[in-house]
Design a protein around this motif. Structure first.
Motif, mmCIF file in Angstrom:
data_model
loop_
_atom_site.group_PDB
_atom_site.id
_atom_site.type_symbol
_atom_site.label_atom_id
_atom_site.label_comp_id
_atom_site.label_asym_id
_atom_site.label_seq_id
_atom_site.Cartn_x
_atom_site.Cartn_y
_atom_site.Cartn_z
ATOM 1 N N ASN A 174 -17.876 -11.483 -13.163
ATOM 2 C CA ASN A 174 -18.498 -12.231 -12.081
ATOM 3 C C ASN A 174 -18.686 -13.691 -12.459
ATOM 4 N N GLN A 175 -18.770 -14.538 -11.439
ATOM 5 C CA GLN A 175 -18.931 -15.977 -11.624
ATOM 6 C C GLN A 175 -20.234 -16.318 -12.347
ATOM 7 N N ASP A 176 -21.270 -15.494 -12.176
ATOM 8 C CA ASP A 176 -22.570 -15.776 -12.783
ATOM 9 C C ASP A 176 -22.656 -15.375 -14.258
ATOM 10 N N THR A 181 -21.889 -12.304 -15.551
ATOM 11 C CA THR A 181 -22.138 -10.881 -15.769
ATOM 12 C C THR A 181 -20.832 -10.111 -15.610
ATOM 13 N N LYS A 235 -23.319 -9.335 -20.107
ATOM 14 C CA LYS A 235 -22.948 -10.734 -19.872
ATOM 15 C C LYS A 235 -21.688 -11.064 -20.669
#
Length: 142
Positions: A46-48, A50, A74
């Motif tokens: 994911n972009q965040d 994670t 992460k």
């Protein structure tokens, strides 16, 4: 001077985010064939920062025949090397049992300088992991 410094900071942040856009997405690997022995791996970056991982195994002669394993945590990238981290308190429960700490994968893609017609699929190549069956697994971007 403030304008120049602000501009440089903005440009560097844009460059960092554009590189992570190349990495984010869903990676998949299927081994075997349906009806006999099938293993599927799915990794979502994911972009965040994670990630979520799902491993599905269907062995008709196995006990139990179907096995699902999950992992989350992460990730961070540096020089095309992606490192995975899982926190004991947050990332593990009854469902998420795989420990991706000390796992690393190399991001492989066709170089923009390569002008040949050869096709190189974008993939993650795991080269280090405490999960023994993850070492040397190639997962291709969907």
């Amino acid at each position: 001077m403030k304008l120049i410094l602000t501009s440089l900071l903005l440009i560097s942040n844009l460059i960092l985010f554009s590189q992570s856009d190349k990495l984010t997405g869903v990676y998949n690997r299927t081994l075997g064939k349906e009806g006999n022995h099938l293993i599927e791996y799915k990794l979502t970056l994911n972009q965040d920062g994670t990630f979520f991982f799902h491993s599905y195994s269907n062995n008709k002669r196995g006990i139990p025949p179907e096995v699902n394993k999950y992992g989350k945590g992460k990730w961070s990238a540096e020089n095309k090397i992606i490192s995975f981290f899982s926190e004991k308190e947050k990332d593990f429960d009854e469902k998420y049992t795989l420990d991706f700490n000390n796992s690393k994968a190399r991001f492989v893609t066709k170089s923009p300088r390569d002008k040949t017609d050869r096709i190189i699929k974008t993939k993650l190549k795991f080269f280090e992991s405490e999960i023994f069956w993850m070492r040397s697994i190639d997962m291709f971007k969907i």
